[in-house]
Design a protein around this motif. Structure first.
Motif, mmCIF file in Angstrom:
data_model
loop_
_atom_site.group_PDB
_atom_site.id
_atom_site.type_symbol
_atom_site.label_atom_id
_atom_site.label_comp_id
_atom_site.label_asym_id
_atom_site.label_seq_id
_atom_site.Cartn_x
_atom_site.Cartn_y
_atom_site.Cartn_z
ATOM 1 N N ILE A 65 1.311 5.172 13.179
ATOM 2 C CA ILE A 65 1.249 6.513 12.586
ATOM 3 C C ILE A 65 0.336 7.454 13.363
ATOM 4 O O ILE A 65 0.127 8.597 12.949
ATOM 5 C CB ILE A 65 0.814 6.439 11.102
ATOM 6 C CG1 ILE A 65 -0.604 5.865 10.981
ATOM 7 C CG2 ILE A 65 1.812 5.616 10.290
ATOM 8 C CD1 ILE A 65 -1.134 5.854 9.558
ATOM 9 N N ASN A 66 -0.226 6.944 14.471
ATOM 10 C CA ASN A 66 -1.059 7.763 15.356
ATOM 11 C C ASN A 66 -2.297 8.325 14.653
ATOM 12 O O ASN A 66 -2.569 9.533 14.688
ATOM 13 C CB ASN A 66 -0.234 8.903 15.971
ATOM 14 C CG ASN A 66 -0.911 9.534 17.170
ATOM 15 O OD1 ASN A 66 -1.676 8.865 17.872
ATOM 16 N ND2 ASN A 66 -0.643 10.805 17.411
ATOM 17 N N VAL A 67 -3.028 7.445 14.007
ATOM 18 C CA VAL A 67 -4.301 7.797 13.359
ATOM 19 C C VAL A 67 -5.412 6.977 14.018
ATOM 20 O O VAL A 67 -5.231 5.793 14.311
ATOM 21 C CB VAL A 67 -4.259 7.509 11.846
ATOM 22 C CG1 VAL A 67 -5.643 7.685 11.215
ATOM 23 C CG2 VAL A 67 -3.251 8.425 11.163
ATOM 24 N N LYS A 68 -6.557 7.592 14.252
ATOM 25 C CA LYS A 68 -7.687 6.903 14.884
ATOM 26 C C LYS A 68 -8.513 6.175 13.825
ATOM 27 O O LYS A 68 -8.673 6.650 12.715
ATOM 28 C CB LYS A 68 -8.558 7.907 15.629
ATOM 29 C CG LYS A 68 -7.851 8.582 16.804
ATOM 30 C CD LYS A 68 -8.770 9.575 17.484
ATOM 31 C CE LYS A 68 -8.065 10.259 18.668
ATOM 32 N NZ LYS A 68 -8.935 11.252 19.326
ATOM 33 N N ILE A 69 -9.068 5.038 14.220
ATOM 34 C CA ILE A 69 -9.849 4.227 13.288
ATOM 35 C C ILE A 69 -11.082 4.980 12.780
ATOM 36 O O ILE A 69 -11.527 4.768 11.651
ATOM 37 C CB ILE A 69 -10.281 2.886 13.947
ATOM 38 C CG1 ILE A 69 -10.834 1.913 12.898
ATOM 39 C CG2 ILE A 69 -11.282 3.124 15.072
ATOM 40 C CD1 ILE A 69 -9.822 1.396 11.926
ATOM 41 N N GLU A 70 -11.593 5.908 13.591
ATOM 42 C CA GLU A 70 -12.765 6.676 13.160
ATOM 43 C C GLU A 70 -12.441 7.680 12.057
ATOM 44 O O GLU A 70 -13.346 8.294 11.478
ATOM 45 C CB GLU A 70 -13.433 7.383 14.344
ATOM 46 C CG GLU A 70 -12.507 8.213 15.186
ATOM 47 C CD GLU A 70 -12.031 7.494 16.429
ATOM 48 O OE1 GLU A 70 -11.893 8.171 17.479
ATOM 49 O OE2 GLU A 70 -11.811 6.265 16.365
ATOM 50 N N ASP A 71 -11.171 7.826 11.744
ATOM 51 C CA ASP A 71 -10.766 8.733 10.657
ATOM 52 C C ASP A 71 -10.364 7.972 9.390
ATOM 53 O O ASP A 71 -9.882 8.562 8.433
ATOM 54 C CB ASP A 71 -9.592 9.611 11.101
ATOM 55 C CG ASP A 71 -9.968 10.536 12.242
ATOM 56 O OD1 ASP A 71 -11.091 11.072 12.210
ATOM 57 O OD2 ASP A 71 -9.146 10.712 13.165
ATOM 58 N N VAL A 72 -10.591 6.639 9.394
ATOM 59 C CA VAL A 72 -10.140 5.793 8.285
ATOM 60 C C VAL A 72 -11.282 5.480 7.314
ATOM 61 O O VAL A 72 -12.388 5.113 7.707
ATOM 62 C CB VAL A 72 -9.543 4.470 8.810
ATOM 63 C CG1 VAL A 72 -9.212 3.529 7.651
ATOM 64 C CG2 VAL A 72 -8.297 4.749 9.634
ATOM 65 N N ILE A 73 -10.971 5.614 6.025
ATOM 66 C CA ILE A 73 -11.858 5.198 4.948
ATOM 67 C C ILE A 73 -11.160 4.060 4.212
ATOM 68 O O ILE A 73 -10.033 4.220 3.742
ATOM 69 C CB ILE A 73 -12.143 6.351 3.970
ATOM 70 C CG1 ILE A 73 -12.907 7.469 4.694
ATOM 71 C CG2 ILE A 73 -12.936 5.872 2.755
ATOM 72 C CD1 ILE A 73 -13.036 8.738 3.884
ATOM 73 N N ALA A 74 -11.819 2.899 4.130
ATOM 74 C CA ALA A 74 -11.227 1.728 3.482
ATOM 75 C C ALA A 74 -12.019 1.376 2.234
ATOM 76 O O ALA A 74 -13.254 1.413 2.234
ATOM 77 C CB ALA A 74 -11.202 0.550 4.446
ATOM 78 N N ILE A 75 -11.300 1.013 1.175
ATOM 79 C CA ILE A 75 -11.933 0.725 -0.111
ATOM 80 C C ILE A 75 -11.462 -0.635 -0.607
ATOM 81 O O ILE A 75 -10.268 -0.943 -0.575
ATOM 82 C CB ILE A 75 -11.584 1.805 -1.162
ATOM 83 C CG1 ILE A 75 -11.821 3.215 -0.588
ATOM 84 C CG2 ILE A 75 -12.412 1.606 -2.435
ATOM 85 C CD1 ILE A 75 -11.357 4.339 -1.503
ATOM 86 N N GLY A 76 -12.402 -1.468 -1.096
ATOM 87 C CA GLY A 76 -12.030 -2.794 -1.566
ATOM 88 C C GLY A 76 -13.041 -3.404 -2.510
ATOM 89 O O GLY A 76 -14.052 -2.779 -2.855
#
Length: 279
Positions: free
Chosen positions: A215-226
């Protein structure tokens, strides 16, 4: 500034009621997604169980299933990437499990010729009698590509198999070992756990990296919740890893932020408070 991309676990994290997302939150999420919220899910559930849990939610991005063994498009029920365990290893795992008097309760396999996924499941649940998969339900699937082998039993029963798998195939499979919270909170005696064995290419973190490349998204723009151990690696690689208040201590320890519990709608409170960053 790039728009943030949110990926969240389901059970214990996003789902606010037992086994599903309430209608009010589905409607709220759909509204935000229509406004431009970049949002998807990474869960241990399979495709059918995921669709049941979030029935009515319109996701525009692929979802990570079976703890990172599968990437799929929910809207079309299409599998985009499927990882599988080496054939010899999967057969050895099943045979060794039987030596420990353990039988799979979930066995997932992919038929590459028919391009078809098979999820054979037994029965489990705090109010149900546990039924494991019989040999005639498992052995035919061993001739296909084994995606996931899952056991459900008390910790003292699973520990010997877990030890053997780690020693024999620790670097060739992905191992998930987590407590069944539904059993512990229901007052059922003993420590009940899930032992899930997937391909070494599987994992929420690994499949997330693949998804981002698609999807062409950079990891530095990702917020993960768990909330649980199977979310840890995903939270670690994200630019911000967030734990809900009901998360296990090990997840809280590595999280950058702790938000209210799933029962309080913690994920929704967080998105609403930071909506300007996401839309």
């Amino acid at each position: 500034m790039a728009k943030k991309f949110i990926i969240t676990d389901l059970d214990g994290t996003l789902l606010d009621t037992p086994g599903k997302l309430s209608k009010k939150y589905i409607e709220q999420l759909n509204k935000w997604i229509d406004q431009g919220l970049a949002f998807t899910i990474a869960t241990g559930r399979d495709l059918k169980k995921t669709m049941k849990a979030i029935n009515g939610l319109t996701l525009k991005y692929p979802v990570i299933l079976t703890n990172g063994a599968i990437l799929a498009e929910l809207a079309t029920e299409t599998y985009l990437k499927i990882t599988h365990i080496d054939d010899n290893i999967s057969k050895h795992l099943v045979q060794k499990g039987q030596e420990f008097q353990l039988f799979p309760i979930v066995f997932a396999a992919f038929d590459p010729k028919k391009q078809q996924m098979h999820f054979n499941k037994g029965v489990w649940g705090p109010q149900k009698e546990i039924t494991f998969l019989s040999s005639d339900k498992v052995y035919p699937l061993l001739e296909l590509q084994c995606v996931s082998i899952q056991y459900h039993a008390k910790k003292e029963q699973l520990d010997p198999l877990l030890k053997w798998v780690k020693e024999k195939y620790g670097n060739q499979v992905n191992i998930i070992y987590i407590e069944d919270v539904a059993y512990s909170t229901s007052g059922i005696a003993g420590e009940w756990f899930w032992l899930e064995i997937n391909s070494h290419e599987a994992g929420k973190d690994k499949m997330l990296k693949h998804l981002l490349s698609v999807i062409n998204v950079k990891i530095e723009d990702v917020i993960a919740i768990g909330d649980n151990h199977n979310d840890t690696d995903m939270l670690k690689i994200a630019s911000q890893g967030i734990a809900v208040a009901n998360a296990v201590d090990s997840v809280k320890k590595i999280a950058d932020l702790i938000i209210p519990s799933n029962h309080e709608g913690g994920v929704f409170q967080y998105i609403e408070e930071h909506l300007d960053e996401f839309i």
